[in-house]
Design a protein around this motif. Sequence first.
Motif, PDB file in Angstrom:
ATOM      1  N   VAL A   1      -3.474  -2.955   2.407  1.00  0.00           N
ATOM      2  CA  VAL A   1      -4.850  -2.024   2.134  1.00  0.00           C
ATOM      3  C   VAL A   1      -5.693  -2.197   3.288  1.00  0.00           C
ATOM      4  O   VAL A   1      -6.333  -1.238   3.892  1.00  0.00           O
ATOM      5  N   GLN A   2      -5.952  -3.607   3.909  1.00  0.00           N
ATOM      6  CA  GLN A   2      -6.942  -3.637   4.806  1.00  0.00           C
ATOM      7  C   GLN A   2      -6.584  -2.967   6.122  1.00  0.00           C
ATOM      8  O   GLN A   2      -7.003  -2.428   6.995  1.00  0.00           O
ATOM      9  N   GLN A   3      -4.936  -2.974   6.442  1.00  0.00           N
ATOM     10  CA  GLN A   3      -4.376  -2.469   7.713  1.00  0.00           C
ATOM     11  C   GLN A   3      -4.500  -1.220   7.566  1.00  0.00           C
ATOM     12  O   GLN A   3      -4.781  -0.493   8.498  1.00  0.00           O
ATOM     13  N   PHE A   4      -4.164  -0.486   6.223  1.00  0.00           N
ATOM     14  CA  PHE A   4      -4.468   1.112   6.136  1.00  0.00           C
ATOM     15  C   PHE A   4      -5.666   1.537   6.464  1.00  0.00           C
ATOM     16  O   PHE A   4      -5.887   2.489   7.082  1.00  0.00           O
ATOM     17  N   GLU A   5      -6.718   0.745   5.944  1.00  0.00           N
ATOM     18  CA  GLU A   5      -8.097   1.082   6.085  1.00  0.00           C
ATOM     19  C   GLU A   5      -8.501   1.105   7.550  1.00  0.00           C
ATOM     20  O   GLU A   5      -9.203   1.972   8.380  1.00  0.00           O
ATOM     21  N   ALA A   6      -7.942  -0.077   8.326  1.00  0.00           N
ATOM     22  CA  ALA A   6      -8.378  -0.151   9.645  1.00  0.00           C
ATOM     23  C   ALA A   6      -7.585   1.015  10.459  1.00  0.00           C
ATOM     24  O   ALA A   6      -8.197   1.694  11.462  1.00  0.00           O
ATOM     25  N   GLU A   7      -6.685   1.365  10.299  1.00  0.00           N
ATOM     26  CA  GLU A   7      -5.849   2.707  10.869  1.00  0.00           C
ATOM     27  C   GLU A   7      -6.517   3.987  10.653  1.00  0.00           C
ATOM     28  O   GLU A   7      -6.684   4.685  11.646  1.00  0.00           O
ATOM     29  N   MET A   8      -6.853   4.026   9.541  1.00  0.00           N
ATOM     30  CA  MET A   8      -7.698   5.539   9.206  1.00  0.00           C
ATOM     31  C   MET A   8      -9.274   5.164  10.175  1.00  0.00           C
ATOM     32  O   MET A   8      -9.313   6.391  10.818  1.00  0.00           O
ATOM     33  N   GLN A   9      -9.447   4.040  10.278  1.00  0.00           N
ATOM     34  CA  GLN A   9     -10.916   4.170  11.090  1.00  0.00           C
ATOM     35  C   GLN A   9     -10.545   4.232  12.339  1.00  0.00           C
ATOM     36  O   GLN A   9     -11.150   4.966  13.144  1.00  0.00           O
ATOM     37  N   LEU A  10      -9.387   3.770  13.014  1.00  0.00           N
ATOM     38  CA  LEU A  10      -9.060   4.143  14.332  1.00  0.00           C
ATOM     39  C   LEU A  10      -8.785   5.482  14.677  1.00  0.00           C
ATOM     40  O   LEU A  10      -9.161   5.938  15.615  1.00  0.00           O
ATOM     41  N   MET A  53       0.646  -1.220  -0.028  1.00  0.00           N
ATOM     42  CA  MET A  53       0.208   0.017   0.052  1.00  0.00           C
ATOM     43  C   MET A  53       0.856   1.268  -0.110  1.00  0.00           C
ATOM     44  O   MET A  53       0.854   1.812   0.897  1.00  0.00           O
ATOM     45  N   ASP A  54       1.849   1.307  -0.893  1.00  0.00           N
ATOM     46  CA  ASP A  54       2.639   2.516  -1.069  1.00  0.00           C
ATOM     47  C   ASP A  54       2.042   3.597  -2.386  1.00  0.00           C
ATOM     48  O   ASP A  54       2.785   3.834  -3.168  1.00  0.00           O
ATOM     49  N   ALA A  55       0.881   3.937  -2.161  1.00  0.00           N
ATOM     50  CA  ALA A  55       0.258   5.018  -2.973  1.00  0.00           C
ATOM     51  C   ALA A  55       1.278   6.302  -2.944  1.00  0.00           C
ATOM     52  O   ALA A  55       1.749   6.581  -1.823  1.00  0.00           O
ATOM     53  N   PRO A  56       1.512   7.175  -3.974  1.00  0.00           N
ATOM     54  CA  PRO A  56       2.160   8.286  -4.128  1.00  0.00           C
ATOM     55  C   PRO A  56       1.692   9.291  -2.933  1.00  0.00           C
ATOM     56  O   PRO A  56       2.620   9.894  -2.463  1.00  0.00           O
ATOM     57  N   SER A  57       0.469   9.343  -2.766  1.00  0.00           N
ATOM     58  CA  SER A  57       0.220  10.536  -1.536  1.00  0.00           C
ATOM     59  C   SER A  57       0.333   9.598  -0.043  1.00  0.00           C
ATOM     60  O   SER A  57       0.248  10.517   0.928  1.00  0.00           O
ATOM     61  N   VAL A  58       0.469   8.462   0.102  1.00  0.00           N
ATOM     62  CA  VAL A  58       0.904   7.948   1.306  1.00  0.00           C
ATOM     63  C   VAL A  58       2.361   8.159   1.708  1.00  0.00           C
ATOM     64  O   VAL A  58       3.181   7.608   1.231  1.00  0.00           O
ATOM     65  N   LYS A  59       2.317   8.960   2.734  1.00  0.00           N
ATOM     66  CA  LYS A  59       3.740   9.524   3.147  1.00  0.00           C
ATOM     67  C   LYS A  59       4.327   8.890   4.528  1.00  0.00           C
ATOM     68  O   LYS A  59       5.207   8.423   4.472  1.00  0.00           O
ATOM     69  N   VAL A  60       3.376   8.777   5.398  1.00  0.00           N
ATOM     70  CA  VAL A  60       3.871   8.146   6.639  1.00  0.00           C
ATOM     71  C   VAL A  60       3.495   6.901   7.041  1.00  0.00           C
ATOM     72  O   VAL A  60       3.780   6.054   7.898  1.00  0.00           O
ATOM     73  N   LEU A  61       2.255   6.299   6.551  1.00  0.00           N
ATOM     74  CA  LEU A  61       1.588   5.061   6.761  1.00  0.00           C
ATOM     75  C   LEU A  61       2.142   4.000   5.731  1.00  0.00           C
ATOM     76  O   LEU A  61       1.400   3.203   5.159  1.00  0.00           O
ATOM     77  N   ARG A  62       3.355   3.936   5.385  1.00  0.00           N
ATOM     78  CA  ARG A  62       3.847   2.848   4.277  1.00  0.00           C
ATOM     79  C   ARG A  62       4.041   1.625   4.939  1.00  0.00           C
ATOM     80  O   ARG A  62       4.002   1.643   6.234  1.00  0.00           O
ATOM     81  N   GLY A  63       3.981   0.618   4.256  1.00  0.00           N
ATOM     82  CA  GLY A  63       3.999  -0.847   4.519  1.00  0.00           C
ATOM     83  C   GLY A  63       3.206  -1.535   4.898  1.00  0.00           C
ATOM     84  O   GLY A  63       3.280  -2.735   5.456  1.00  0.00           O
ATOM     85  N   LEU A  64       2.183  -0.871   4.921  1.00  0.00           N
ATOM     86  CA  LEU A  64       0.568  -1.595   5.589  1.00  0.00           C
ATOM     87  C   LEU A  64      -0.186  -2.093   4.178  1.00  0.00           C
ATOM     88  O   LEU A  64      -0.038  -1.445   3.133  1.00  0.00           O
ATOM     89  N   ALA A 117      -2.170  -6.196  19.552  1.00  0.00           N
ATOM     90  CA  ALA A 117      -3.168  -7.514  19.571  1.00  0.00           C
ATOM     91  C   ALA A 117      -4.049  -7.263  18.264  1.00  0.00           C
ATOM     92  O   ALA A 117      -4.201  -5.979  17.725  1.00  0.00           O
ATOM     93  N   ASP A 118      -4.755  -8.325  17.917  1.00  0.00           N
ATOM     94  CA  ASP A 118      -5.649  -7.825  16.798  1.00  0.00           C
ATOM     95  C   ASP A 118      -6.734  -7.020  17.039  1.00  0.00           C
ATOM     96  O   ASP A 118      -7.212  -6.880  18.139  1.00  0.00           O
ATOM     97  N   GLY A 119      -6.890  -6.186  16.145  1.00  0.00           N
ATOM     98  CA  GLY A 119      -7.868  -4.916  16.193  1.00  0.00           C
ATOM     99  C   GLY A 119      -7.383  -3.550  16.886  1.00  0.00           C
ATOM    100  O   GLY A 119      -7.772  -2.617  16.774  1.00  0.00           O
ATOM    101  N   GLU A 120      -6.100  -3.933  17.393  1.00  0.00           N
ATOM    102  CA  GLU A 120      -5.270  -2.626  17.981  1.00  0.00           C
ATOM    103  C   GLU A 120      -4.471  -1.734  16.838  1.00  0.00           C
ATOM    104  O   GLU A 120      -4.265  -2.630  15.693  1.00  0.00           O
ATOM    105  N   SER A 121      -4.223  -0.691  17.204  1.00  0.00           N
ATOM    106  CA  SER A 121      -3.435   0.058  16.218  1.00  0.00           C
ATOM    107  C   SER A 121      -1.943  -0.453  15.874  1.00  0.00           C
ATOM    108  O   SER A 121      -1.515  -0.860  16.929  1.00  0.00           O
TER     109      SER A 121
END
Length: 100
Positions: free
Chosen positions: A14-23, A1-12, A73-77
């Motif tokens: 898509v599912q992990q990235f979206e979960a972080e955004m929701q958190l 998930m390293d889209a050009p606009s992703v600057k600091v949440l690299r290496g996740l 743990a699962d579900g945590e940031s």
Amino acid sequence: MDAPSVKVLRGLTVQQFEAEMQLMNQALGVSCGFCHTRGNFAAETNPRKATARRMIEMVRAIDQQYFPDHRPADGESRLGKVTCFTCHQGSERPKSAPAQ
């Protein structure tokens, strides 16, 4: 998930990235449009997006220094033990200590 606009949440994934955004949404009690430009999430026009990036870098630095062995743990940031919620607790602005 390293889209050009992703600057600091690299290496996740898509599912992990979206979960972080929701958190983050939950931690600040906001919706996506608080930091993102509606209709163009990649746009850099909302100054809150840059602020969010700086805050993510801040919690990462704290976590690397003080909690380097923390494994979420699962579900945590995936950001670490200290997260947006640590200070914001569901509010746009960080909570402050009660007056003494």
